[in-house]
Design a protein around this motif. Sequence first.
Motif, PDB file in Angstrom:
ATOM      1  N   ASP A 128       0.701  -1.056  -0.124  1.00 31.43           N
ATOM      2  CA  ASP A 128      -0.035  -0.031   0.036  1.00 31.43           C
ATOM      3  C   ASP A 128       0.816   1.313  -0.001  1.00 31.43           C
ATOM      4  O   ASP A 128       0.402   2.465  -0.318  1.00 31.43           O
ATOM      5  N   ASN A 129       2.063   0.993   0.359  1.00 27.51           N
ATOM      6  CA  ASN A 129       3.071   2.301   0.323  1.00 27.51           C
ATOM      7  C   ASN A 129       4.602   1.853   0.191  1.00 27.51           C
ATOM      8  O   ASN A 129       5.194   1.141   1.033  1.00 27.51           O
ATOM      9  N   GLY A 130       4.869   1.818  -1.174  1.00 23.81           N
ATOM     10  CA  GLY A 130       6.191   1.491  -1.435  1.00 23.81           C
ATOM     11  C   GLY A 130       7.324   1.902  -0.676  1.00 23.81           C
ATOM     12  O   GLY A 130       8.542   1.386  -0.573  1.00 23.81           O
ATOM     13  N   ASN A 131       7.376   3.157   0.010  1.00 17.43           N
ATOM     14  CA  ASN A 131       8.400   3.683   0.673  1.00 17.43           C
ATOM     15  C   ASN A 131       8.436   3.220   1.976  1.00 17.43           C
ATOM     16  O   ASN A 131       9.346   3.554   2.861  1.00 17.43           O
ATOM     17  N   ARG A 132       7.307   2.418   2.530  1.00 23.46           N
ATOM     18  CA  ARG A 132       7.468   1.890   3.956  1.00 23.46           C
ATOM     19  C   ARG A 132       7.813   0.496   3.674  1.00 23.46           C
ATOM     20  O   ARG A 132       7.414  -0.211   2.938  1.00 23.46           O
ATOM     21  N   SER A 133       7.848  -0.115   4.966  1.00 27.88           N
ATOM     22  CA  SER A 133       8.116  -1.758   5.261  1.00 27.88           C
ATOM     23  C   SER A 133       7.060  -2.188   6.184  1.00 27.88           C
ATOM     24  O   SER A 133       6.662  -1.383   7.044  1.00 27.88           O
ATOM     25  N   VAL A 134       6.827  -3.358   5.912  1.00 27.44           N
ATOM     26  CA  VAL A 134       5.878  -4.056   7.014  1.00 27.44           C
ATOM     27  C   VAL A 134       6.600  -5.144   7.755  1.00 27.44           C
ATOM     28  O   VAL A 134       7.410  -6.030   6.745  1.00 27.44           O
ATOM     29  N   LEU A 135       6.532  -5.516   8.774  1.00 24.99           N
ATOM     30  CA  LEU A 135       7.028  -6.413   9.574  1.00 24.99           C
ATOM     31  C   LEU A 135       6.007  -7.741   9.254  1.00 24.99           C
ATOM     32  O   LEU A 135       5.032  -7.772   9.841  1.00 24.99           O
ATOM     33  N   LEU A 136       6.684  -8.947   8.704  1.00 30.40           N
ATOM     34  CA  LEU A 136       5.840 -10.099   8.392  1.00 30.40           C
ATOM     35  C   LEU A 136       6.061 -11.215   9.389  1.00 30.40           C
ATOM     36  O   LEU A 136       7.125 -11.196   9.872  1.00 30.40           O
ATOM     37  N   HIS A 137       5.096 -11.702   9.877  1.00 28.48           N
ATOM     38  CA  HIS A 137       5.100 -12.864  10.712  1.00 28.48           C
ATOM     39  C   HIS A 137       4.589 -14.155  10.215  1.00 28.48           C
ATOM     40  O   HIS A 137       3.298 -14.122   9.590  1.00 28.48           O
ATOM     41  N   ARG A 138       5.650 -15.294   9.996  1.00 28.18           N
ATOM     42  CA  ARG A 138       4.938 -16.622   9.517  1.00 28.18           C
ATOM     43  C   ARG A 138       4.916 -17.647  10.736  1.00 28.18           C
ATOM     44  O   ARG A 138       5.744 -17.744  11.493  1.00 28.18           O
ATOM     45  N   GLU A 139       3.935 -18.334  10.917  1.00 33.37           N
ATOM     46  CA  GLU A 139       3.981 -19.525  11.903  1.00 33.37           C
ATOM     47  C   GLU A 139       3.249 -20.753  11.214  1.00 33.37           C
ATOM     48  O   GLU A 139       2.307 -20.692  10.671  1.00 33.37           O
ATOM     49  N   SER A 140       4.097 -21.756  11.316  1.00 32.59           N
ATOM     50  CA  SER A 140       3.518 -23.068  10.984  1.00 32.59           C
ATOM     51  C   SER A 140       3.378 -23.899  12.186  1.00 32.59           C
ATOM     52  O   SER A 140       4.193 -24.227  12.991  1.00 32.59           O
ATOM     53  N   ARG A 142       3.125 -27.041  12.189  1.00 27.82           N
ATOM     54  CA  ARG A 142       3.928 -28.450  11.891  1.00 27.82           C
ATOM     55  C   ARG A 142       5.430 -28.143  11.723  1.00 27.82           C
ATOM     56  O   ARG A 142       5.704 -27.527  10.735  1.00 27.82           O
ATOM     57  N   ILE A 143       6.471 -28.717  12.532  1.00 20.75           N
ATOM     58  CA  ILE A 143       7.784 -28.455  12.477  1.00 20.75           C
ATOM     59  C   ILE A 143       8.186 -29.620  11.574  1.00 20.75           C
ATOM     60  O   ILE A 143       8.089 -30.772  11.894  1.00 20.75           O
ATOM     61  N   ASP A 144       9.123 -28.976  10.484  1.00 17.23           N
ATOM     62  CA  ASP A 144       9.575 -30.339   9.630  1.00 17.23           C
ATOM     63  C   ASP A 144      11.022 -29.879   9.137  1.00 17.23           C
ATOM     64  O   ASP A 144      11.520 -29.416  10.124  1.00 17.23           O
ATOM     65  N   HIS A 145      11.241 -30.326   8.122  1.00 13.53           N
ATOM     66  CA  HIS A 145      12.858 -30.281   7.678  1.00 13.53           C
ATOM     67  C   HIS A 145      12.709 -28.986   6.870  1.00 13.53           C
ATOM     68  O   HIS A 145      13.913 -28.653   6.145  1.00 13.53           O
ATOM     69  N   GLU A 146      12.091 -28.008   6.785  1.00 12.54           N
ATOM     70  CA  GLU A 146      11.882 -26.621   6.107  1.00 12.54           C
ATOM     71  C   GLU A 146      11.649 -25.596   7.108  1.00 12.54           C
ATOM     72  O   GLU A 146      10.314 -25.355   6.959  1.00 12.54           O
ATOM     73  N   PRO A 147      12.379 -25.236   7.921  1.00 11.91           N
ATOM     74  CA  PRO A 147      11.932 -24.302   8.972  1.00 11.91           C
ATOM     75  C   PRO A 147      11.645 -22.759   8.218  1.00 11.91           C
ATOM     76  O   PRO A 147      11.190 -22.190   9.246  1.00 11.91           O
ATOM     77  N   ALA A 148      11.851 -22.485   7.212  1.00 16.07           N
ATOM     78  CA  ALA A 148      11.453 -21.136   6.675  1.00 16.07           C
ATOM     79  C   ALA A 148      10.436 -21.298   5.653  1.00 16.07           C
ATOM     80  O   ALA A 148      10.207 -20.317   4.898  1.00 16.07           O
ATOM     81  N   ARG A 149       9.542 -22.277   5.671  1.00  8.50           N
ATOM     82  CA  ARG A 149       8.469 -22.532   4.600  1.00  8.50           C
ATOM     83  C   ARG A 149       7.339 -22.792   5.308  1.00  8.50           C
ATOM     84  O   ARG A 149       7.164 -23.352   6.434  1.00  8.50           O
ATOM     85  N   ASP A 150       6.241 -22.537   4.525  1.00 10.99           N
ATOM     86  CA  ASP A 150       4.807 -22.936   4.794  1.00 10.99           C
ATOM     87  C   ASP A 150       4.525 -22.362   6.038  1.00 10.99           C
ATOM     88  O   ASP A 150       4.896 -21.338   6.760  1.00 10.99           O
ATOM     89  N   GLY A 151       3.000 -22.431   6.475  1.00 10.92           N
ATOM     90  CA  GLY A 151       2.563 -21.942   7.598  1.00 10.92           C
ATOM     91  C   GLY A 151       1.828 -20.428   7.127  1.00 10.92           C
ATOM     92  O   GLY A 151       1.881 -20.084   6.045  1.00 10.92           O
ATOM     93  N   ALA A 152       1.041 -19.986   8.053  1.00 10.21           N
ATOM     94  CA  ALA A 152       0.222 -18.754   7.861  1.00 10.21           C
ATOM     95  C   ALA A 152       0.830 -17.481   7.724  1.00 10.21           C
ATOM     96  O   ALA A 152       1.819 -17.463   9.090  1.00 10.21           O
ATOM     97  N   ILE A 153       0.776 -16.559   7.110  1.00  8.27           N
ATOM     98  CA  ILE A 153       1.609 -15.260   7.033  1.00  8.27           C
ATOM     99  C   ILE A 153       0.832 -14.177   7.344  1.00  8.27           C
ATOM    100  O   ILE A 153      -0.308 -14.120   6.800  1.00  8.27           O
ATOM    101  N   ALA A 154       1.196 -13.244   8.058  1.00  9.96           N
ATOM    102  CA  ALA A 154       0.425 -12.027   8.585  1.00  9.96           C
ATOM    103  C   ALA A 154       1.119 -10.969   9.019  1.00  9.96           C
ATOM    104  O   ALA A 154       2.293 -11.150   9.318  1.00  9.96           O
ATOM    105  N   PRO A 155       0.673  -9.429   8.653  1.00 12.19           N
ATOM    106  CA  PRO A 155       1.425  -8.594   9.075  1.00 12.19           C
ATOM    107  C   PRO A 155       1.554  -8.211  10.495  1.00 12.19           C
ATOM    108  O   PRO A 155       0.210  -8.554  11.189  1.00 12.19           O
TER     109      PRO A 155
END
Length: 249
Positions: A128-140, A142-155
Amino acid sequence: MVRPLSRRGRAGFTLIEVVVALGLLAMIGVMAWSTMSSTLLARDILEQEDEVDRAARAAMDRIEREIGLAFLTPNTQAIQSYMTVFVGKDDSECDQLWFASKSHRRTRKSARESDQTEITLWCESDPDNGNRSVLLHRESQRIDHEPARDGAIAPLARNVERFDLRYLDNRTGEWADEWDSQGSEQAARLPRAVQVVLVLRVEDPEDKDEVIERSYVSTVFIETAPKLQQSATASSGGPGGGIGAGMGR
């Protein structure tokens, strides 16, 4: 015999008196408007500050809780084991962090979920504003062998100017800008504590063209991390005891 009223009895307001009265009313009106405008502006400023503070505190509270409950599993070679990591990358103004935590809360009583979860924190450009940044939070959940993938993402926070993380090494008592539980120096280890700095950019209510910064800082001690080791050269009670002697956490 009825006598006519005297000139004094028939006299009304003179033009000068009317002008003076109107001038006084105008002054009172200006003063009342000025006071009301200042009050409304102060109210708007307080409401905006309160809104920013509540959003920032909610984000910081969640980050503190999840980092404080971070963990690493020691059984990495077992059959059907999963990978747990604690990796923090220094990325200019907005750092990245992904880790396993025991902070998950079930929303349904009968849900087949545990308290273990995978968390990722990072920044992206606000659509919504290219000059600003948003801090995103991902939570999965289920713990697996890809700790940086899958899960729900929300600002988690918007209008982010800086998201900075530092990590306290329990062995050296020093702060590091990055951490990697899969690397050689910090293999299979958690930092004793994490310092979180969140800086938000908000518009100045008194001047829409100006931007002010609001900073929020917190130090989170990880419950399952080992305590700071006593320095070999540190005295037990002297003023030069060092960080190992001064911080027992």
